[in-house]
Write a protein that holds these residues in place. Structure first.
Motif, short mmCIF file in Angstrom:
data_model
loop_
_atom_site.label_atom_id
_atom_site.label_comp_id
_atom_site.label_asym_id
_atom_site.label_seq_id
_atom_site.Cartn_x
_atom_site.Cartn_y
_atom_site.Cartn_z
N TRP A 92 0.80 -1.23 0.00
CA TRP A 92 0.00 0.00 0.00
C TRP A 92 0.82 1.27 0.00
O TRP A 92 0.28 2.34 -0.11
CB TRP A 92 -0.94 0.01 1.21
N GLY A 93 2.11 1.20 0.13
CA GLY A 93 2.94 2.39 0.19
C GLY A 93 3.58 2.71 -1.14
O GLY A 93 2.98 2.57 -2.21
N ARG A 94 4.81 3.12 -1.05
CA ARG A 94 5.61 3.50 -2.21
C ARG A 94 5.58 2.41 -3.28
O ARG A 94 5.58 1.23 -2.98
CB ARG A 94 7.03 3.70 -1.70
N ASP A 95 5.54 2.84 -4.53
CA ASP A 95 5.57 1.89 -5.64
C ASP A 95 6.85 1.08 -5.60
O ASP A 95 7.93 1.63 -5.38
CB ASP A 95 5.48 2.61 -6.99
N ILE A 96 6.70 -0.20 -5.82
CA ILE A 96 7.85 -1.09 -5.84
C ILE A 96 8.26 -1.32 -7.29
O ILE A 96 7.42 -1.65 -8.13
CB ILE A 96 7.51 -2.43 -5.15
N ARG A 97 9.51 -1.15 -7.57
CA ARG A 97 10.04 -1.39 -8.92
C ARG A 97 10.62 -2.80 -8.95
O ARG A 97 11.80 -3.00 -8.72
CB ARG A 97 11.10 -0.36 -9.28
N TRP A 98 9.74 -3.76 -9.19
CA TRP A 98 10.15 -5.16 -9.23
C TRP A 98 11.16 -5.37 -10.34
O TRP A 98 11.03 -4.79 -11.42
CB TRP A 98 8.91 -6.03 -9.43
N GLU A 99 12.16 -6.21 -10.09
CA GLU A 99 13.23 -6.45 -11.05
C GLU A 99 13.05 -7.81 -11.71
O GLU A 99 13.11 -8.84 -11.04
CB GLU A 99 14.58 -6.36 -10.34
N PRO A 113 13.11 -5.15 -5.08
CA PRO A 113 14.34 -4.35 -5.01
C PRO A 113 14.82 -4.25 -3.56
O PRO A 113 14.08 -4.55 -2.61
CB PRO A 113 13.89 -2.99 -5.55
N ALA A 114 16.06 -3.82 -3.40
CA ALA A 114 16.69 -3.77 -2.08
C ALA A 114 15.92 -2.90 -1.09
O ALA A 114 15.78 -3.28 0.09
CB ALA A 114 18.13 -3.27 -2.22
N ASP A 115 15.39 -1.75 -1.53
CA ASP A 115 14.71 -0.88 -0.57
C ASP A 115 13.44 -1.52 -0.02
O ASP A 115 13.16 -1.44 1.19
CB ASP A 115 14.43 0.51 -1.16
N ALA A 116 12.69 -2.22 -0.86
CA ALA A 116 11.47 -2.90 -0.39
C ALA A 116 11.84 -4.06 0.52
O ALA A 116 11.17 -4.31 1.53
CB ALA A 116 10.64 -3.39 -1.57
N GLU A 155 7.71 4.89 4.18
CA GLU A 155 7.32 5.04 2.78
C GLU A 155 6.63 3.77 2.26
O GLU A 155 5.70 3.85 1.48
CB GLU A 155 8.55 5.33 1.90
N PHE A 156 7.13 2.62 2.69
CA PHE A 156 6.57 1.35 2.24
C PHE A 156 5.38 0.90 3.08
O PHE A 156 4.51 0.19 2.59
CB PHE A 156 7.65 0.26 2.22
N PHE A 157 5.37 1.30 4.34
CA PHE A 157 4.27 0.96 5.25
C PHE A 157 3.72 2.25 5.84
O PHE A 157 4.02 2.60 6.98
CB PHE A 157 4.75 -0.01 6.35
#
Length: 194
Positions: A92-99, A113-116, A155-157
């Motif tokens: 529900w938070g920041r968009d995740i840029r899946w690799e 990604p590392a940040d998520a 940002e993610f939560f």
């Protein structure tokens, strides 16, 4: 419990892709947790499983059945690929840029990604079990303060902050010496099954 290294994970995923192709059903998987770390971000030595999230329509049971067939051939635990960590993913938070590590006409496999992954590890913050992963992810993400870790986590939560346990864990890591970014492994090649 069988411990799986990066090469095991790659070989198992190659076989899984072949099994899914044989079934002819489109599947999209996203990998989180230790499997994602080992496949994309740093040498994690071993893990017991791959935590995944199925993102495309389809029968989750057929994916697990295909993974079990791979496990039986390899002598691995049947849940080497599982969907148990889905509740920890920050949806529900920041968009995740899946690799992406594999994409063809039927099967897509991506890693977080590392940040998520750092946000997820901070959410779990299991002493001992997550400490080294968090240390390495802090270095990869360039996080050098507890406040910065808390800001990334939020940002993610959204609406959440680090728990006291996570705060203390990050504080201990950051006061324990300089963080050195780990070597990043080459991209996982899932091109063909053995």
């Amino acid at each position: 419990m069988i411990l799986l290294d990066r090469d095991d994970l790659i070989d198992g995923l190659r076989e899984l892709v072949a099994e899914l192709h044989a079934a002819g059903e489109p599947v999209g998987l996203r990998i989180v947790g230790g499997g994602a770390l080992a496949l994309r971000h740093f040498d994690r030595r071993t893990t017991v499983d791959i935590d995944a999230v199925q993102v495309s329509p389809g029968d989750e049971g057929s994916v697990l059945a295909a993974a079990e067939r791979v496990a039986e051939r390899r002598g691995w635990q049947l849940d080497w690929l599982n969907f148990k960590a889905a509740q920890l993913a920050p949806w529900w938070g920041r968009d995740i840029r899946w690799e992406p590590i594999h994409h063809d006409d039927l099967v897509t496999i991506e890693v977080a990604p590392a940040d998520a992954l750092l946000a997820m590890k901070l959410k779990a913050s299991r002493p001992g079990r997550d400490t080294d992963d968090i240390r390495q992810l802090l270095a990869v993400c360039g996080i050098d303060s507890v406040e910065a870790a808390d800001a990334l986590f939020s940002e993610f939560f959204p609406g959440d902050s680090l728990t006291d346990r996570a705060w203390l864990m990050v504080e201990r890591i950051l006061t324990g010496g300089p963080l050195v970014p780990p070597d990043v492994p080459p991209p996982a090649d899932l091109g063909s099954a053995n």
